[in-house]
Design an enzyme around this catalytic site. Structure first.
Site, PDB file in Angstrom:
ATOM      1  N   THR A 299       0.815  -1.222   0.000  1.00  0.00           N
ATOM      2  CA  THR A 299       0.000   0.000   0.000  1.00  0.00           C
ATOM      3  C   THR A 299       0.844   1.265   0.000  1.00  0.00           C
ATOM      4  OG1 THR A 299      -1.845  -1.053   1.107  1.00  0.00           O
ATOM      5  CG2 THR A 299      -1.650   1.295   1.445  1.00  0.00           C
TER       6      THR A 299
ATOM      7  N   ASP B  68       1.385  -6.365  -4.541  1.00  0.00           N
ATOM      8  CA  ASP B  68       0.491  -6.351  -3.380  1.00  0.00           C
ATOM      9  C   ASP B  68       0.905  -7.595  -2.583  1.00  0.00           C
ATOM     10  OD1 ASP B  68      -1.674  -7.035  -1.668  1.00  0.00           O
ATOM     11  OD2 ASP B  68      -3.015  -5.828  -2.886  1.00  0.00           O
TER      12      ASP B  68
ATOM     13  N   THR C 138       1.595  -4.612   4.170  1.00  0.00           N
ATOM     14  CA  THR C 138       1.416  -5.041   5.565  1.00  0.00           C
ATOM     15  C   THR C 138       0.815  -6.445   5.682  1.00  0.00           C
ATOM     16  OG1 THR C 138      -0.784  -4.032   5.722  1.00  0.00           O
ATOM     17  CG2 THR C 138       1.100  -2.669   6.357  1.00  0.00           C
ATOM     18  N   ASP C 139       0.100  -6.908   4.637  1.00  0.00           N
ATOM     19  CA  ASP C 139      -0.615  -8.183   4.781  1.00  0.00           C
ATOM     20  C   ASP C 139       0.319  -9.345   5.124  1.00  0.00           C
ATOM     21  OD1 ASP C 139      -3.054  -7.020   4.342  1.00  0.00           O
ATOM     22  OD2 ASP C 139      -3.160  -7.553   2.223  1.00  0.00           O
TER      23      ASP C 139
ATOM     24  N   THR D 252       0.104 -22.999  19.393  1.00  0.00           N
ATOM     25  CA  THR D 252      -1.192 -22.607  19.955  1.00  0.00           C
ATOM     26  C   THR D 252      -1.897 -21.640  19.014  1.00  0.00           C
ATOM     27  OG1 THR D 252      -2.346 -21.550  21.775  1.00  0.00           O
ATOM     28  CG2 THR D 252      -0.118 -20.749  21.340  1.00  0.00           C
ATOM     29  N   GLN D 253      -3.211 -21.739  18.962  1.00  0.00           N
ATOM     30  CA  GLN D 253      -3.967 -20.770  18.163  1.00  0.00           C
ATOM     31  C   GLN D 253      -4.285 -19.519  18.984  1.00  0.00           C
ATOM     32  OE1 GLN D 253      -8.448 -22.307  18.025  1.00  0.00           O
ATOM     33  NE2 GLN D 253      -7.074 -23.863  17.266  1.00  0.00           N
ATOM     34  N   CYS D 254      -3.863 -19.487  20.276  1.00  0.00           N
ATOM     35  CA  CYS D 254      -4.056 -18.272  21.085  1.00  0.00           C
ATOM     36  C   CYS D 254      -3.159 -17.160  20.557  1.00  0.00           C
ATOM     37  CB  CYS D 254      -3.689 -18.525  22.543  1.00  0.00           C
ATOM     38  SG  CYS D 254      -4.717 -19.771  23.321  1.00  0.00           S
TER      39      CYS D 254
HETATM   40  N1  ASP Z   1      -2.694  -5.508   0.424  1.00  0.00           N
HETATM   41  C1  ASP Z   1      -1.651  -4.587   0.838  1.00  0.00           C
HETATM   42  C2  ASP Z   1      -0.341  -5.363   0.842  1.00  0.00           C
HETATM   43  O1  ASP Z   1      -0.125  -6.127   1.716  1.00  0.00           O
HETATM   44  C3  ASP Z   1      -1.946  -4.053   2.194  1.00  0.00           C
HETATM   45  C4  ASP Z   1      -0.919  -3.123   2.771  1.00  0.00           C
HETATM   46  O2  ASP Z   1       0.169  -2.931   2.286  1.00  0.00           O
HETATM   47  O3  ASP Z   1      -1.239  -2.546   3.842  1.00  0.00           O
HETATM   48  O4  ASP Z   1       0.450  -5.210  -0.058  1.00  0.00           O
END
Ligand code: ASP
Length: 337
Positions: free
Chosen positions: A13, A57, A89-90, A271-273
């Protein structure tokens, strides 16, 4: 001596612009970012900006893409004092984990960051994150892969994306932050990694080698059988309940895990916690897993476990060696029980 930092744009992003079908990586982002940062050059370490040939992305990321990000860092390691990787961020936490293993024993800072709002949009967090990342990348006491986002610097293989729309999008649920970003950058020297000897490796990573399976009420052994029958799959991560429990009164599950062990599939129990660790032998249901050769994943995050398993399956010679290394911390990714 002034520090030199390489900024590598991998996508996300931060460098996207609107297109008719939604946000996409924009053309010429690296050059435009360089020009924008140049206005603040007197406040920043000396830096160069490069871009991967095809910024993505990060939702499109595959394990093989980690090698493409690691390669320019390894090739230019001696030319710079620190590195910043701009990433979506993903899957940023997955890539940070993978780089910590591929760049084992990094003796310089490698700081990943990104943005929740594209750089050219109103209220973007991009420049604030990049400025902080550049400053951390010039700190010689940091010798590890770390994630800088919002108000925190975290160990790369300990962090997780916690929020889809907060500026503090990442957290480090099982390990202390490395630094807090306020008026000053406050580095907690006690939390920093003392890296092992440098041992960079960048093997090809194939897409289907590791699978993740979330344990849920009614999970049947057929699911595990289907994964372990796939010849491409060599490692399986189970996200189990609490301290590492699976339903133990379902004979299909233990029979499927027995067949997986016969196939030499490496099975790791997490753990899934959100926070906490596996202590596999606490309950009878977990202890049964130990007898089936399932490895207690301690307090590894799913992202770090996935990257570590990919890395070990690519560099270790036998499943037995993979199991030995999975039980040990290699670069600060876990605290054994
Ligand atoms: N879909 C974007 C990515 O991971 C989301 C982001 O960057 O915040 O490239």
């Amino acid at each position: 001596m002034a520090s030199r930092v390489l900024v590598l744009y991998a996508g996300g992003t931060i460098g996207m612009a609107p297109s008719p079908d939604g946000l996409r990586p924009m053309d010429g982002f690296a050059e435009r970012l360089h020009a924008a940062l140049a206005e603040d050059a007197h406040r920043l370490p000396h830096f160069d900006v490069q871009s991967l040939e095809h910024p993505i992305d990060s939702a499109q990321l595959r394990p093989g893409d980690w090698s493409a990000i690691a390669a320019p860092l390894i090739a230019q390691w001696d030319a710079y004092d620190g590195f910043v990787v701009l990433h979506g961020t993903d899957t940023l936490a997955w890539t940070a984990s993978a780089l910590s293993f591929l760049l084992m024993g990094a003796d310089k800072p490698v700081i990943l960051t990104g943005a929740q709002i594209p750089w050219l949009q109103a209220r973007s967090d991009a420049l604030g994150n990049v400025h902080a990342a550049l400053q951390f990348a010039a700190r010689r006491e940091i010798r590890e892969v770390a994630v800088c986002f919002g108000r925190t610097l975290m160990r790369g293989n300990r962090c997780r994306k916690r929020a889809s729309s907060d500026f503090d999008a990442f957290d480090s649920p099982n390990a202390p932050a490395l630094a807090r970003i306020g008026i000053d950058l406050q580095v907690d020297e006690r939390a920093l990694l003392s890296p092992p000897a440098r041992d960079f490796r960048n093997p090809p990573l194939s897409t289907d080698t590791v699978e993740l399976l979330t344990v849920h009420p009614g999970l049947s052994g057929r699911r595990i059988d289907a994964l372990s029958a796939d010849p491409a799959v060599r490692g399986l991560i189970l996200l189990s309940y609490g301290v590492g429990n699976l339903p133990s009164d379902d004979p299909t599950l233990s029979a499927a895990l027995e067949r997986a062990a016969e196939r030499e599939l490496v099975v790791l129990n997490l753990t899934q916690c959100w926070q906490g660790r596996v202590a596999q032998d606490t309950y009878a249901s977990g202890a049964a897993l130990s007898r089936l050769g399932v490895i207690d994943g301690a307090d590894l995050t799913p992202e770090a476990a996935f990257a570590k398993l990919h890395y070990l399956l690519a560099v270790a010679h036998t499943p037995a060696q993979v199991r030995v290394h999975l039980r040990q911390p290699l670069c600060g990714e876990m605290r054994p029980g």
